[in-house]
Design an enzyme around this catalytic site. Structure first.
Site, PDB file in Angstrom:
ATOM      1  N   SER A  15      48.881 115.565 105.126  1.00  0.00           N
ATOM      2  CA  SER A  15      48.213 114.480 104.389  1.00  0.00           C
ATOM      3  C   SER A  15      46.710 114.764 104.213  1.00  0.00           C
ATOM      4  CB  SER A  15      48.444 113.124 105.055  1.00  0.00           C
ATOM      5  OG  SER A  15      47.728 113.016 106.254  1.00  0.00           O
ATOM      6  N   MET A  92      49.084 123.790 114.008  1.00  0.00           N
ATOM      7  CA  MET A  92      49.409 123.608 115.425  1.00  0.00           C
ATOM      8  C   MET A  92      49.502 124.917 116.210  1.00  0.00           C
ATOM      9  SD  MET A  92      49.329 120.414 115.474  1.00  0.00           S
ATOM     10  CE  MET A  92      49.998 119.905 117.046  1.00  0.00           C
ATOM     11  N   HIS A 111      39.926 116.456 113.712  1.00  0.00           N
ATOM     12  CA  HIS A 111      40.547 116.039 114.971  1.00  0.00           C
ATOM     13  C   HIS A 111      40.526 114.508 115.055  1.00  0.00           C
ATOM     14  CE1 HIS A 111      41.874 116.372 119.098  1.00  0.00           C
ATOM     15  NE2 HIS A 111      40.973 115.466 119.421  1.00  0.00           N
TER      16      HIS A 111
HETATM   17  C1  GRF Z   1      45.809 114.825 111.846  1.00  0.00           C
HETATM   18  O1  GRF Z   1      45.810 113.671 112.652  1.00  0.00           O
HETATM   19  C2  GRF Z   1      44.696 115.754 112.248  1.00  0.00           C
HETATM   20  O2  GRF Z   1      43.566 115.088 112.699  1.00  0.00           O
HETATM   21  C3  GRF Z   1      45.324 116.555 113.364  1.00  0.00           C
HETATM   22  O3  GRF Z   1      46.657 116.742 112.958  1.00  0.00           O
HETATM   23  C4  GRF Z   1      47.056 115.681 112.090  1.00  0.00           C
HETATM   24  C5  GRF Z   1      47.545 116.311 110.822  1.00  0.00           C
HETATM   25  O4  GRF Z   1      48.027 115.360 109.927  1.00  0.00           O
HETATM   26  N1  GRF Z   1      44.596 117.770 113.597  1.00  0.00           N
HETATM   27  P1  GRF Z   1      48.323 115.772 108.421  1.00  0.00           P
HETATM   28  O5  GRF Z   1      49.338 116.921 108.498  1.00  0.00           O
HETATM   29  O6  GRF Z   1      47.060 116.177 107.776  1.00  0.00           O
HETATM   30  O7  GRF Z   1      48.948 114.539 107.822  1.00  0.00           O
END
Ligand code: GRF
Length: 219
Positions: A15, A92, A111
């Site tokens: 997102s 990740m 973050h």
């Molecule tokens: C977000 O909450 C970001 O802060 C963290 O991982 C999540 C990723 O969400 N690092 P998305 O895939 O961007 O929806």
């Protein structure tokens, strides 16, 4: 003026990546997306990127005997596509210090907490357990230590007594999208740069007022 070339690294729904795609669609936005790269073939964000006509690549870390070899291909793909700024957006995998060094001051992360508090995973669960009144999100330059590096932008989100991790995550995420888009704008337009363990900005306004939570009756 040439727009800054972004490489976005994702592992999931993407997102934050989508927020950047939407921003880059604006004619005046100073960056564009050269590549979306995922280490997970089934990452939902890949479909979103493809639908927007953006080049995607999957580099599955599980197919590599070592982290160094995985990161060599990651680095090569970014270079091959002329990437100038790497945006980690829910990527990740921990990146090794060699990779981080190669992209020093050219790699940023989002973050979901007010760093340096609550590094790591499950931030919303932990802030609720601790009973803090405010949380938020942070965009920062990436350094070898996880969730560490000069802070570019933060947003503060007040916590409600009735919050759940899911509700809080939704509210914080809306601010993540805003500050990620604005951080990339600041970097690409040369209005912010790292200086030591902080960032220096030029021509930016800073709010004079803070927030109080819970809000007193007479506020
Ligand atoms: C977000 O909450 C970001 O802060 C963290 O991982 C999540 C990723 O969400 N690092 P998305 O895939 O961007 O929806």
């Amino acid at each position: 003026m040439a727009r800054m070339q972004l490489g976005i690294l994702i592992s999931g729904r993407g997102s934050n990546m989508k927020a950047l795609i939407d921003a880059c669609a604006g004619r005046d936005y100073p960056a564009e997306i050269a590549l979306v790269l995922s280490n997970v073939a089934s990452a939902g964000g890949l479909e979103t990127a493809r639908a927007a006509g953006i080049k995607t690549i999957v580099i599955d870390h599980k197919a590599y005997p070592s982290r160094a070899e995985f990161e060599r291909d990651l680095d090569q793909a970014l270079r091959d596509h002329g990437v100038e700024l790497v945006c980690l957006a829910g990527f990740m995998r921990l990146l090794d210090k060699d990779f981080v060094k190669r992209w020093h001051d050219r790699m940023i992360n989002i973050h979901p907490s007010l760093l340096p508090s609550y590094r790591g995973l499950k931030t919303h669960e932990r802030v609720l357990e601790d009973g803090v009144r405010f949380t938020g999100c942070t965009v920062h330059y990436v350094r070898p230590q996880m969730d560490e590096g000069p802070i570019i932008m933060q947003a503060v989100v007040p916590i409600d007594d009735h919050d759940t991790p899911q509700k809080l995550a939704r509210r914080v995420l809306a601010y993540e999208h805003k500050i990620y888009v604005e951080s990339v704008r600041l970097i690409a337009s040369g209005n912010i740069r790292p200086r030591g363990n902080k960032t220096a900005s030029k021509g930016l306004k800073f709010p004079k007022k803070g927030l109080i939570s819970p809000t007193p009756d007479d506020a």
